[in-house]
Each structure stands twice: as structure tokens, then as C-alpha cells.
Write an enzyme that holds these catalytic residues in place. Structure first.
Site, mmCIF file in Angstrom:
data_model
loop_
_atom_site.group_PDB
_atom_site.id
_atom_site.type_symbol
_atom_site.label_atom_id
_atom_site.label_comp_id
_atom_site.label_asym_id
_atom_site.label_seq_id
_atom_site.Cartn_x
_atom_site.Cartn_y
_atom_site.Cartn_z
ATOM 1 N N LYS B 53 17.619 30.860 43.397
ATOM 2 C CA LYS B 53 18.576 31.209 44.035
ATOM 3 C C LYS B 53 20.009 30.060 43.507
ATOM 4 O O LYS B 53 21.035 30.331 43.336
ATOM 5 C CB LYS B 53 18.714 31.194 45.764
ATOM 6 C CG LYS B 53 17.925 32.347 46.133
ATOM 7 C CD LYS B 53 17.437 32.228 47.624
ATOM 8 C CE LYS B 53 16.572 33.408 47.865
ATOM 9 N NZ LYS B 53 15.990 33.288 49.173
ATOM 10 N N GLN B 97 15.578 29.839 54.384
ATOM 11 C CA GLN B 97 14.279 30.406 53.650
ATOM 12 C C GLN B 97 12.989 30.900 54.465
ATOM 13 O O GLN B 97 12.586 29.782 55.208
ATOM 14 C CB GLN B 97 14.070 29.464 52.299
ATOM 15 C CG GLN B 97 12.861 29.976 51.561
ATOM 16 C CD GLN B 97 13.270 30.968 50.685
ATOM 17 O OE1 GLN B 97 14.491 31.162 50.145
ATOM 18 N NE2 GLN B 97 12.408 32.310 50.466
ATOM 19 N N ASP B 120 21.961 37.256 54.046
ATOM 20 C CA ASP B 120 20.607 37.981 53.833
ATOM 21 C C ASP B 120 20.812 39.170 54.737
ATOM 22 O O ASP B 120 19.809 39.998 54.467
ATOM 23 C CB ASP B 120 19.643 37.020 54.633
ATOM 24 C CG ASP B 120 18.729 36.418 53.669
ATOM 25 O OD1 ASP B 120 18.902 36.691 52.519
ATOM 26 O OD2 ASP B 120 18.144 35.310 54.089
#
Lengths: 291, 291
Positions: B53, B97, B120
Site C-alpha cells: 500500500k 490493517q 476500506d
């Protein structure tokens, strides 16, 4: 299993259950659940629905608070009413009767109802929780469909449920409910753009029609032995009746009855269940707020 | 249309598009988007994803902020970090995460990420908006599937999409996206409890496998000419390789390739798209916050 799934019977059975629960809760806490209904304008159908909700409240021991606002109300005045109900400790559920007059944006106002008092299950936060399988208020009409399936012990595990109609108040939340663990159905949503509709509906073990087109679902679209749930409520002209119309569902009842193993009639099927589940959500909110 | 749908190519095309947009936005405003990634513990797979990322951010001109916390962090400490990022004006997206160490409840922490910075697309509010067809951040992996379909101009209108897998991060949000106006697909979700799985998958014009079972989808389950999208990433033992395993999808690639009109490979298919769409959502958040 009865072949005709009797919504009126399930409605009364839900209301009886709630009456007992409310009576016990009142004994334990001295309090009763409260539902506030906000009605804007004088739409006769809306007035009818509000009156039905009020009757159901009275029947089971829920306090009902009515807020009737003129069709000319401004958005900020309506918002002020919603916000005061969000804060009102006597109020467990806040319901804004739709449709609103065209001058008001329903999405914007509905979003302001506290998710904790959103007993209609329309707030995006509650819809999201529903899809994610989290505890929440379930949208009332699809919740009513599930209650009928539960009441008649219709097994959904692994079964293919085909839902015709992708509305935000029925098709989408019903799909969200039936794919969760517990129901475990295989779910198909089809709609006006669907190719080969009849082929898809004929694959259904349980066929749900929620599209708002009178008698769209004909016998050739139904598998022998399927369970058919008709959420549609449509008026069609009928000169033989004094009122000039009759109410039919999205399913051609007489012919589909021959093929189905079970079917909900219209009226007398899913229609009343919306109110029964609204009452269920209101009692749930009352419990949550006691906890 | 190419028969092999090249995720790497679509990934680079999304990143190129974003690079241009970010450069234009920087010229116009003097600012760049920022993404904060919170990593708890030292899980090697998580470290790998976070590094990927970060590389993508660097490539397109997004500032990345890393917050690495020890596995022993308390929930309140983690929450404090999330809350400070929610308030930080340099930060357009906050990504936690997963997985978290077992001592932490991911649902409770994810809920605290501001829905406005939930790039997300995991927050229940954003999932609800997705199902209701409202503007929101789309969950990245299903969004990546849609981007591949868009890129290769695969028509979904009226087509039957069968999704195998009902996870909260792929199957459910993908179904929510594809039934909306614009995509207009007929969507079926099936899963481990589905009866007659092969019969259902064979009805698919577009078959999406997102279940996490290596090579579950075999050629006999696929209609001749179907488009097959493989979201699975599974390791299977392979002693012929030095590392002792190889990565395969949920689709038995070689045999299904014969029947499909188009198929995504694993690796090199959907995998990278999650990051591309995370970047897309971060740029979207930056725009929203400028507006």
C-alpha cells in the site's frame, strides 16, 4: 403446513406475543414502550396507515405519540420535531410516515432519525448492519416475510429463494436477511432488467414477488411445489365492485395456487406483517434502552 | 476482449489515472491526499500488505502515514490513535490493517473509524449506503471486481451474476453493487449451505468465486462462454517449488479456461485491484473533503 399462509393469523400471533412481553416489562419496570409517528400533510393512504399503527399500539400496550404537521412545513421545522423525539426519553421508536410532500427530501430527513430509534429499519447504518449480519432493527416488511416463513416452519437452509424486485424497503433488505447464517438461503435478486425472468423464477424453491406490478408472476413462472410469498399490493379496475377496483398482489393467485405448495394471499398475507414487525422493533428498542 | 483478464494491467491503468488526477488537484490546491495505515503487531502477511500500500501511495503521489503499534497495545490506546487520525486534517483515509491480535475486537475498533475516512468501505454506514444505492466508499475488493468488468467492457445489464461466497468483505458488498442501477445484474449469492451448487453456478453468465477454497470451481460448474472472476488466494503444497507451495485461486484455472469466454488468473487477477481501489477511495475522500 396450510397451503394458504395466513398473514392475519401470524399478525395476531406476533401481537399476542408482544402483549405478554410488554405486560411483563411493565410489571418489572413500571414503564411501557412508546412509538412516535410523524405525519406530514393529509394524504389519505398515509392517514390510514398511521391509524392502523395507532390501533396496533393500543392493542398491545405501546404508547403512541402522533405529530401531525401541515404539508407546508419547512425542512428545518420537521427536523426540529425529529430531533426532539430523538431526545425524548418516553419515545423508543420514531417513524416518519412516507411519502413526504415533494418539497421535502425524505432521505435527508430519515437520516436524522437516531439509528437507535429507527424502528422502521430504514437508516443506512441499520441497513449496513443487516447486510453484515450484526444485531439491528430489521426493515419491517422483509422482517414480516421472514416471520411468516418462521411461523409456518418453512425451511430456508440451502434453499433457493428468488426475490423479484430490488427496492430499498423490500427486495434488498430481504436478500440481506436471508443470506445470513440461520436462514442460510441461496438468494437471487431479479428486477425489470433481468433477462429470462421466467427461467430464473422457475428455479425458486421460495419465490418472493415484491415489484408492484399486478399479477406479474403467472403459473408458468413457478416451479411445482414452490412456496410463493406475495408482497405486492396493487389496485386494478373492477367495475363489478362498488368502489370500482380490487386489490391484487404481484402474483396471479388462482393459477399459481395450483402449482405452489404454499402461498400468501393479497390481502391477508404480508400486508399486515409490516405493522406487526414495527411493533416488534419498538419493543426491542424499549428493551435496548432499558439495558 | 482478451480471454485472460489482466489484473496487473487494470491496476496500472487505475494508478495512472489517479496519478494524473492527483497532479491536477495538487496544482489547483497545493495539497495532496494522505492515507494513514495502522498496523498492530508483526504479522508478516500484514507487513507485506502494508508495504504494498505504501508503494502504491508513493507511486501516485499520496502521502502515507504509518502507525505501527505493538501486539500488546490496549484497545483504548488503539482507539486513541484512530481518533487522532479521524481529526487529522492531513489524513483523508484511515486504514486499520486486519487481522488484529486476538485480544482486540476488530468490529468495535473499525466502527470508530470516521465513515468519512473509511476508505476500506467496511463501516456499516457505508455498507448500508452501498446497498441502498447511495454515494459512498465501496469496499475495495468488490470495487476492484467491478473495475475489471468495466475496464474490459463486460456487459452486466440483465446478465446473471452468480457469486460463490457470502463474506462481509467480498460476496455481500459485491452483490450490493451489482444489483444497483447502472450494473443492473441479476445477482445470486451462494455459499457452503447451497444445495445443487453446480446447477446454480452453471446458470451464471458471470461467475465470481470468493470463497477461499482452492480450485473449488471446476469446469463442470461453468457454462460454456461464461466470464469467470476468481477472487480466491489460496496456498497449496507444491514440493516441486523451493518455497514448498504455490498460490491458486478458487477456480481450477486450466480446465475452466477451456470453457470460459474470459477469466482472471491467480495471481495477476483481482488481487492487486484491492490496493488500486483503496487508492481510488483515498483520492475520492480528498476531493470530498476539499468540497
Amino acid at each position: 403446513m396450510d397451503k394458504i399462509l395466513d398473514g392475519r393469523h401470524v399478525y395476531h400471533s406476533v401481537l399476542d406475543r408482544l402483549t405478554g412481553q410488554i405486560s411483563d416489562l411493565k410489571k418489572a419496570t413500571g414503564k411501557s414502550p412508546g412509538l412516535a409517528v410523524v405525519l406530514v400533510g393529509e394524504d389519505p393512504a398515509s392517514q390510514f396507515y398511521v391509524a392502523s399503527k395507532k390501533r396496533a399500539c393500543k392493542k398491545i400496550g405501546v404508547q403512541s405519540f402522533e405529530h401531525i404537521l401541515p404539508a407546508t412545513v419547512s425542512e428545518s421545522e420537521l427536523v426540529a420535531v425529529i430531533e426532539s423525539l430523538n431526545k425524548d426519553d418516553e419515545v423508543d421508536g420514531v417513524l416518519l410516515q412516507l411519502p413526504l410532500p415533494k418539497s421535502l427530501n425524505p432521505d435527508r430527513v430519515l437520516d436524522l432519525i437516531s439509528p437507535d430509534k429507527d424502528v422502521d429499519g430504514f437508516h443506512p447504518l441499520n441497513v449496513g448492519k443487516l447486510l453484515l449480519g450484526l444485531d439491528t432493527y430489521k426493515s419491517c416488511t422483509p422482517y414480516g416475510v421472514c416471520e411468516i416463513l418462521d411461523h409456518y416452519k418453512i425451511d430456508t437452509v440451502g434453499k433457493h429463494v428468488v426475490i423479484v424486485g430490488r427496492s430499498n424497503i423490500v427486495g434488498k433488505p430481504l436478500a440481506a436477511m436471508l443470506i445470513q447464517r440461520g436462514y442460510d438461503a441461496t438468494v437471487t435478486i431479479c428486477h425489470s432488467k433481468t433477462e429470462n425472468m421466467a427461467e430464473i423464477t422457475r428455479a425458486a424453491d421460495i419465490l418472493v414477488a415484491a415489484v408492484g406490478v399486478a399479477e406479474l408472476i403467472t403459473a408458468d413462472m413457478v416451479k411445482q411445489g414452490a412456496v410463493v410469498i406475495d408482497v405486492g399490493i396493487n389496485r386494478i379496475n373492477d367495475e363489478t365492485l362498488e368502489k370500482g377496483y380490487r386489490v391484487v398482489g404481484d402474483v396471479a393467485f388462482d393459477s399459481v395456487l395450483e402449482k405452489a405448495s404454499a402461498i400468501t394471499p393479497v390481502p391477508g398475507g404480508v400486508g399486515l406483517m409490516t405493522i406487526a414487525m414495527l411493533m416488534t422493533n419498538t419493543v426491542q428498542s424499549f428493551r435496548n434502552r432499558l439495558a
